[in-house]
Design an enzyme around this catalytic site. Sequence first.
Site, PDB file in Angstrom:
ATOM      1  N   ARG A 134       0.853  -1.190   0.000  1.00 19.77           N
ATOM      2  CA  ARG A 134       0.000   0.000   0.000  1.00 19.77           C
ATOM      3  C   ARG A 134       0.887   1.239   0.000  1.00 19.77           C
ATOM      4  O   ARG A 134       1.804   1.361   0.802  1.00 19.77           O
ATOM      5  CB  ARG A 134      -0.902  -0.001   1.235  1.00 19.77           C
ATOM      6  CG  ARG A 134      -1.812   1.222   1.332  1.00 19.77           C
ATOM      7  CD  ARG A 134      -2.590   1.190   2.628  1.00 19.77           C
ATOM      8  NE  ARG A 134      -3.518   0.075   2.665  1.00 19.77           N
ATOM      9  CZ  ARG A 134      -3.901  -0.538   3.784  1.00 19.77           C
ATOM     10  NH1 ARG A 134      -3.412  -0.159   4.952  1.00 19.77           N
ATOM     11  NH2 ARG A 134      -4.763  -1.531   3.731  1.00 19.77           N
ATOM     12  N   ARG A 248      -4.236   2.183  17.386  1.00 16.43           N
ATOM     13  CA  ARG A 248      -4.939   1.590  16.239  1.00 16.43           C
ATOM     14  C   ARG A 248      -4.723   2.515  15.045  1.00 16.43           C
ATOM     15  O   ARG A 248      -4.115   3.574  15.164  1.00 16.43           O
ATOM     16  CB  ARG A 248      -6.436   1.458  16.573  1.00 16.43           C
ATOM     17  CG  ARG A 248      -7.217   0.422  15.790  1.00 16.43           C
ATOM     18  CD  ARG A 248      -6.808  -1.003  16.074  1.00 16.43           C
ATOM     19  NE  ARG A 248      -7.837  -1.945  15.618  1.00 16.43           N
ATOM     20  CZ  ARG A 248      -7.996  -2.341  14.356  1.00 16.43           C
ATOM     21  NH1 ARG A 248      -7.200  -1.875  13.422  1.00 16.43           N
ATOM     22  NH2 ARG A 248      -8.942  -3.192  14.028  1.00 16.43           N
ATOM     23  N   LYS A 249      -5.261   2.154  13.896  1.00 15.87           N
ATOM     24  CA  LYS A 249      -5.117   2.995  12.709  1.00 15.87           C
ATOM     25  C   LYS A 249      -5.874   4.302  12.888  1.00 15.87           C
ATOM     26  O   LYS A 249      -6.755   4.433  13.743  1.00 15.87           O
ATOM     27  CB  LYS A 249      -5.604   2.261  11.469  1.00 15.87           C
ATOM     28  CG  LYS A 249      -7.100   1.973  11.417  1.00 15.87           C
ATOM     29  CD  LYS A 249      -7.445   1.259  10.129  1.00 15.87           C
ATOM     30  CE  LYS A 249      -8.947   0.962  10.046  1.00 15.87           C
ATOM     31  NZ  LYS A 249      -9.301   0.266   8.804  1.00 15.87           N
ATOM     32  N   GLY A 506     -16.152  -7.233   1.968  1.00 17.70           N
ATOM     33  CA  GLY A 506     -16.078  -8.673   2.182  1.00 17.70           C
ATOM     34  C   GLY A 506     -16.248  -9.123   3.614  1.00 17.70           C
ATOM     35  O   GLY A 506     -16.465 -10.304   3.876  1.00 17.70           O
ATOM     36  N   CYS A 511     -13.934  -2.162   4.681  1.00 20.83           N
ATOM     37  CA  CYS A 511     -13.062  -1.388   3.793  1.00 20.83           C
ATOM     38  C   CYS A 511     -13.839  -0.844   2.607  1.00 20.83           C
ATOM     39  O   CYS A 511     -13.460   0.162   2.014  1.00 20.83           O
ATOM     40  CB  CYS A 511     -11.896  -2.259   3.313  1.00 20.83           C
ATOM     41  SG  CYS A 511     -10.775  -2.771   4.637  1.00 20.83           S
ATOM     42  N   GLY A 512     -14.940  -1.509   2.242  1.00 22.35           N
ATOM     43  CA  GLY A 512     -15.786  -1.037   1.153  1.00 22.35           C
ATOM     44  C   GLY A 512     -16.782   0.025   1.577  1.00 22.35           C
ATOM     45  O   GLY A 512     -17.573   0.501   0.759  1.00 22.35           O
TER      46      GLY A 512
END
Length: 588
Positions: A134, A248-249, A506, A511-512
């Site tokens: 990424r 965390r992110k 998914g 993430c979508g």
Amino acid sequence: MQSLSVKFLATSLPSCTTTRFKSIKLRAVPPQTVAPPESAADVASDRLEPRVEEKDGYFVLKEKFRQGISSQEKAKIEKEPMKLFMENGIEELAKIPLEEIEKSKISKDDIDIRLKWLGLFHRRKHQYGRFMMRLKLPNGVSTSAQTRYLASVIKKYGKDGCADVTTRQNWQIRGVVLPDVPEILEGLESVGLTSLQSGMDNVRNPVGNPLAGIDPHEIIDTRPYNNLLSQFITANSRGNPAFTNLPRKWNVCVIGSHDLYEHPHINDLAYMPATKNGQFGFNILVGGFFSPKRCVEAIPLDAWVPGDDILPICKAILETFRDLGTRGNRQKTRMMWLIDELGIERFREEVVKRMPQLHLERASPEDLVQSNWERRDYFGVHPQKQKGYSFVGIHIPVGRVQADDMDELARLADVYGSGELRLTVEQNIIIPNVENSKVEALLDEPLLRNRFSPEPPLLMKSLVACTGNQFCGQAIIETKARALKVTEEVQRLVSVTRPVRMHWTGCPNSCGQVQVADIGFMGCMTRNREAKVVEGADVFLGGKIGSDSHLGNVYKKGVPCDELVPLIVDLLVERFGAVPREREENED
């Protein structure tokens, strides 16, 4: 703070809540009807002790706070991930055969966990021994040289290599093998790219207006701000250990248009344009995020910063999160959990403690984003603010591109534009700075006529899909091919008069971003009518983007994927004004 330079990689023109989602208006000024914030006395003083300390140039979790921590936190304690980059650990790791790496827990954790700090994600489950890489691509600006280089990397991997445009306005490339990584990192640097700090407990790609600098209606050009943020976070791509051990992110965006292409309500930090006493600046939103256990919209920090002073607030918020965030259950470690625990006013006080002057202006009521703005479609040809030039938005089906596609996109950017591409959070691409005299020739190019259309069908326009289980080990279902197939089937059955945003993800990590879609599909396993376990989806409805954005709700759980087409058709007819094709033909 060390001095940072800002790189403009784009070529310039010549001369020129909880899981029950609530609908809220997107404003950075707290509503006056909200109850008074919690007082400082409501939070125990020992809770405000920083949980990390600096040792040998890196931040580590203190001994006293190591009870009940997650396995990821333990991996960070066992070995500092950034040493793989900052102390050239990747050079040695890349020389070790995979079978030898697997024999040691430390080196196995290197490839499965710590390499994510370098933007490398081992596809152990579906592409054993291969990695997704990424990139950092602030504001989604990719030069033709960068695009060609990424194409050259994936081309050598044949059928295992491909690339995706992500929902954070970014490139991800696939098929990478470990021995190639040191050379790839050097190649990235040569074209002004980095993959550093793009995974795990780091700051993700800064998102901005994809039309920045060319938009006749933009509020502010977001490129310099996002370049500055990215360079600050990564210390000019050298690595910045001050922000590599977050709980965390963490996501950040800068808003530059009334369209809110950047989706501020789902970011941990969003800069919202606002003036105060005649000075341009930003009101601040904080805490938006998605996770399997909770999804919540960003809320006002009741803070305003001058436009030329965006870094101190970013630094202070990140330090507050780094110092005080919990590190146990990974589903409860995003920044909004800390805000909930402290209360927004106490959280703000902790941010102020970390500001250079120990001061932070209250939010301004002078928002510059127009609340009644109708979000614009960027597909096709549109005039730029620069006279005689246009930008051309093209559709990249579910964001997937091959090496030859990338080479051709780079060629088109050079021949018809200024040598750059703009990526969008909907996984599409914009070619800016096209002379009006060249527009027709560009539209006649085979790539745009046969593969990446400037005028896609209405239901395809806003179709988004995450990686899915083709590559991702966390995904429960296949998404990209299925999203295209289902949408094609639906298009044959109904006619729509406007775009309907359909997102596929998914797994519950989302993430979508299904919660922002008109109709969203979150992968799950379920039982069909014969009681057989099959791939399915939880269906979401009602997400909205733009100035009155809000998250959607679960409409129906556990729908088998084979039963989605009739369900979507019914929803489009009942709620989105679609007309069945059979009726449409009879009316003719």
